[in-house]
Design a protein around this motif. Structure first.
Motif, PDB file in Angstrom:
ATOM      1  N   THR A 153      -3.378  -3.868   9.475  1.00 34.47           N
ATOM      2  CA  THR A 153      -2.172  -4.599   9.878  1.00 34.47           C
ATOM      3  C   THR A 153      -1.473  -5.240   8.682  1.00 34.47           C
ATOM      4  O   THR A 153      -0.245  -5.161   8.547  1.00 34.47           O
ATOM      5  N   ASP A 154      -2.245  -5.855   7.791  1.00 28.83           N
ATOM      6  CA  ASP A 154      -1.633  -6.531   6.640  1.00 28.83           C
ATOM      7  C   ASP A 154      -0.973  -5.554   5.673  1.00 28.83           C
ATOM      8  O   ASP A 154      -0.055  -5.942   4.930  1.00 28.83           O
ATOM      9  N   ALA A 155      -1.444  -4.316   5.661  1.00 26.08           N
ATOM     10  CA  ALA A 155      -0.892  -3.311   4.745  1.00 26.08           C
ATOM     11  C   ALA A 155       0.077  -2.364   5.435  1.00 26.08           C
ATOM     12  O   ALA A 155       0.563  -1.411   4.821  1.00 26.08           O
ATOM     13  N   ALA A 156       0.407  -2.646   6.694  1.00 26.38           N
ATOM     14  CA  ALA A 156       1.183  -1.704   7.490  1.00 26.38           C
ATOM     15  C   ALA A 156       2.538  -1.364   6.881  1.00 26.38           C
ATOM     16  O   ALA A 156       3.010  -0.229   6.991  1.00 26.38           O
ATOM     17  N   ASP A 157       3.175  -2.321   6.227  1.00 25.73           N
ATOM     18  CA  ASP A 157       4.533  -2.098   5.715  1.00 25.73           C
ATOM     19  C   ASP A 157       4.564  -1.837   4.207  1.00 25.73           C
ATOM     20  O   ASP A 157       5.610  -1.935   3.575  1.00 25.73           O
ATOM     21  N   ARG A 158       3.403  -1.514   3.661  1.00 24.77           N
ATOM     22  CA  ARG A 158       3.347  -1.081   2.267  1.00 24.77           C
ATOM     23  C   ARG A 158       3.425   0.428   2.180  1.00 24.77           C
ATOM     24  O   ARG A 158       2.967   1.137   3.089  1.00 24.77           O
ATOM     25  N   LEU A 159       3.989   0.946   1.088  1.00 27.19           N
ATOM     26  CA  LEU A 159       4.040   2.389   0.883  1.00 27.19           C
ATOM     27  C   LEU A 159       2.631   2.954   0.793  1.00 27.19           C
ATOM     28  O   LEU A 159       1.726   2.327   0.231  1.00 27.19           O
ATOM     29  N   LEU A 160       2.456   4.148   1.321  1.00 22.99           N
ATOM     30  CA  LEU A 160       1.149   4.779   1.311  1.00 22.99           C
ATOM     31  C   LEU A 160       0.609   4.918  -0.116  1.00 22.99           C
ATOM     32  O   LEU A 160      -0.600   4.830  -0.344  1.00 22.99           O
ATOM     33  N   GLY A 161       1.501   5.097  -1.082  1.00 25.09           N
ATOM     34  CA  GLY A 161       1.088   5.264  -2.463  1.00 25.09           C
ATOM     35  C   GLY A 161       0.345   4.070  -3.033  1.00 25.09           C
ATOM     36  O   GLY A 161      -0.316   4.189  -4.066  1.00 25.09           O
ATOM     37  N   THR A 162       0.440   2.912  -2.379  1.00 31.19           N
ATOM     38  CA  THR A 162      -0.272   1.718  -2.855  1.00 31.19           C
ATOM     39  C   THR A 162      -1.636   1.558  -2.191  1.00 31.19           C
ATOM     40  O   THR A 162      -2.363   0.627  -2.507  1.00 31.19           O
ATOM     41  N   TYR A 163      -1.996   2.446  -1.277  1.00 31.53           N
ATOM     42  CA  TYR A 163      -3.245   2.324  -0.530  1.00 31.53           C
ATOM     43  C   TYR A 163      -4.426   2.807  -1.375  1.00 31.53           C
ATOM     44  O   TYR A 163      -4.307   3.755  -2.153  1.00 31.53           O
ATOM     45  N   SER A 164      -5.576   2.184  -1.176  1.00 33.44           N
ATOM     46  CA  SER A 164      -6.817   2.668  -1.782  1.00 33.44           C
ATOM     47  C   SER A 164      -7.280   3.915  -1.031  1.00 33.44           C
ATOM     48  O   SER A 164      -6.774   4.236   0.056  1.00 33.44           O
ATOM     49  N   GLY A 165      -8.286   4.595  -1.601  1.00 31.95           N
ATOM     50  CA  GLY A 165      -8.806   5.790  -0.948  1.00 31.95           C
ATOM     51  C   GLY A 165      -9.352   5.502   0.435  1.00 31.95           C
ATOM     52  O   GLY A 165      -9.128   6.263   1.383  1.00 31.95           O
ATOM     53  N   GLY A 166     -10.073   4.385   0.581  1.00 33.47           N
ATOM     54  CA  GLY A 166     -10.624   4.028   1.874  1.00 33.47           C
ATOM     55  C   GLY A 166      -9.547   3.714   2.898  1.00 33.47           C
ATOM     56  O   GLY A 166      -9.655   4.079   4.069  1.00 33.47           O
ATOM     57  N   MET A 167      -8.490   3.050   2.455  1.00 32.74           N
ATOM     58  CA  MET A 167      -7.385   2.728   3.363  1.00 32.74           C
ATOM     59  C   MET A 167      -6.681   3.997   3.818  1.00 32.74           C
ATOM     60  O   MET A 167      -6.304   4.130   4.991  1.00 32.74           O
ATOM     61  N   ARG A 168      -6.511   4.939   2.917  1.00 34.80           N
ATOM     62  CA  ARG A 168      -5.877   6.218   3.279  1.00 34.80           C
ATOM     63  C   ARG A 168      -6.711   6.939   4.328  1.00 34.80           C
ATOM     64  O   ARG A 168      -6.175   7.526   5.255  1.00 34.80           O
ATOM     65  N   ARG A 169      -8.041   6.908   4.136  1.00 33.41           N
ATOM     66  CA  ARG A 169      -8.914   7.605   5.085  1.00 33.41           C
ATOM     67  C   ARG A 169      -8.808   6.977   6.466  1.00 33.41           C
ATOM     68  O   ARG A 169      -8.779   7.669   7.479  1.00 33.41           O
ATOM     69  N   ARG A 170      -8.758   5.650   6.504  1.00 33.16           N
ATOM     70  CA  ARG A 170      -8.633   4.973   7.794  1.00 33.16           C
ATOM     71  C   ARG A 170      -7.286   5.273   8.446  1.00 33.16           C
ATOM     72  O   ARG A 170      -7.200   5.489   9.653  1.00 33.16           O
ATOM     73  N   LEU A 171      -6.227   5.304   7.627  1.00 36.71           N
ATOM     74  CA  LEU A 171      -4.908   5.605   8.183  1.00 36.71           C
ATOM     75  C   LEU A 171      -4.845   7.041   8.679  1.00 36.71           C
ATOM     76  O   LEU A 171      -4.209   7.334   9.696  1.00 36.71           O
ATOM     77  N   ASP A 172      -5.510   7.954   7.984  1.00 36.12           N
ATOM     78  CA  ASP A 172      -5.522   9.351   8.404  1.00 36.12           C
ATOM     79  C   ASP A 172      -6.192   9.501   9.764  1.00 36.12           C
ATOM     80  O   ASP A 172      -5.715  10.242  10.627  1.00 36.12           O
ATOM     81  N   LEU A 173      -7.300   8.791   9.967  1.00 38.76           N
ATOM     82  CA  LEU A 173      -7.950   8.849  11.270  1.00 38.76           C
ATOM     83  C   LEU A 173      -7.071   8.215  12.337  1.00 38.76           C
ATOM     84  O   LEU A 173      -6.951   8.729  13.450  1.00 38.76           O
ATOM     85  N   ALA A 174      -6.418   7.110  11.994  1.00 38.82           N
ATOM     86  CA  ALA A 174      -5.499   6.479  12.944  1.00 38.82           C
ATOM     87  C   ALA A 174      -4.378   7.450  13.321  1.00 38.82           C
ATOM     88  O   ALA A 174      -3.973   7.537  14.485  1.00 38.82           O
TER      89      ALA A 174
END
Length: 303
Positions: A127-148
């Motif tokens: 939720t806190d990172a929802a409005d950040r560009l995907l390019g700023t996400y860590s690898g773990g955050m990307r994986r979680r977003l991909d599953l979402a």
């Protein structure tokens, strides 16, 4: 076959003279997890590609959510969600925009898409990172977003290919919780993973593939029982003398760690008798353990 979320009969795929998959029989009920395990080249990816309509079978039959993968691929795709090893997200969009885009492309009404997006962002701690560009996400955050992203539209069958690869232990535990929630919601899951602890934790049943064939199947507990009984693990400087005294039990010795492992079908009684036999030796560590799924996997795939 329609009573199962996924069912296959003698499913196979041949490439030239090579059987990448042969005579695969699966039955996966709604609200359960099937773990597909095997070394690279064992046939896991081929099986998943067939079940997700990316590859046509050359023999046998498969139904997914009641639809035939060979004759009704479009209907199958409408009933499945797939999270592959590579994230299918747009770097130029925020996390929220990625989820909204995928929801709207799958014809979710806007209000429903917003609600589902918020729900998934919260579930995966984004939720806190929802409005950040995907390019700023860590690898773990990307994986979680991909599953979402793969869950934006609820589907009766979900395929998860190495869902926690690259995640730290805390993130992996969070992901396991989210996956367990899917089963509680009634989805059937097909899980491929290199983390045997993950399969042990999540899978109701496991199918082990080797060389394109099923070499074992059962619950995690059943597969572990096939390896053998409990074992006593001992660590001590005088491990060679300990191995000599316990030679009738055919101990497995690890010189590097100064340890040995001995079958202990009698459990605590066997542990006590071994310690009595080694009473005059300085035993640093002694433990009684059940076979692990790692033990079962290596035994079954190297037999």
């Amino acid at each position: 076959m329609n009573s199962y979320a996924v069912r296959t009969e003698a499913l196979g795929r041949r490439f030239g003279d090579t059987d990448a998959l042969r005579d695969l029989d699966l039955e996966v009920a709604p609200g359960t997890v099937l773990g597909l395990l095997g070394h690279n080249g064992a046939g896991k990816t081929t099986a998943v590609r067939i079940l997700t309509t990316l590859l046509a079978p050359t023999s046998g039959r498969a139904l997914v959510a009641g639809r035939d993968v060979a004759t009704e691929p479009g209907a199958v795709r409408e009933r499945i969600a797939v999270a592959g090893q590579e994230a299918s997200l747009d770097e130029r969009l925020t996390g929220r925009e990625n989820l909204m885009l995928l929801g709207r492309l799958q014809k979710l009404p806007k209000r429903a898409a917003v609600s589902r997006c918020d729900e998934l962002l919260e579930r995966f701690g984004l939720t806190d990172a929802a409005d950040r560009l995907l390019g700023t996400y860590s690898g773990g955050m990307r994986r979680r977003l991909d599953l979402a992203a793969c869950l934006m539209v609820r589907r009766p069958v979900v395929f998860l290919d190495e869902p926690t690869t690259g995640l730290d232990p805390a993130a992996r535990a969070d992901m396991w919780g989210a996956i367990a929630d899917l089963v509680t919601d009634g989805a059937a899951l097909i899980l491929t993973t290199q983390y045997l602890e993950e399969a042990d934790r999540l899978a109701d049943r496991i199918v082990v593939l080797s060389g394109g064939r099923t070499v074992a199947e059962g619950t995690p507990a059943e597969l572990k029982r096939r390896v053998g009984d409990r074992r006593v693990h001992l660590t001590l400087d005088a491990f060679e003398e300990a191995a000599r005294r316990l030679s009738r039990l055919e101990p497995e010795v690890d010189v590097r760690t100064r340890s040995l492992s001995v079958p202990a079908p009698g459990g605590p009684d066997d542990l006590r008798s071994m310690l009595d036999a080694l009473d005059d030796l300085d035993v640093e560590e002694a433990s009684l353990a059940q076979p692990t799924l790692d033990d079962a996997f290596f035994a079954l795939t190297t037999a």
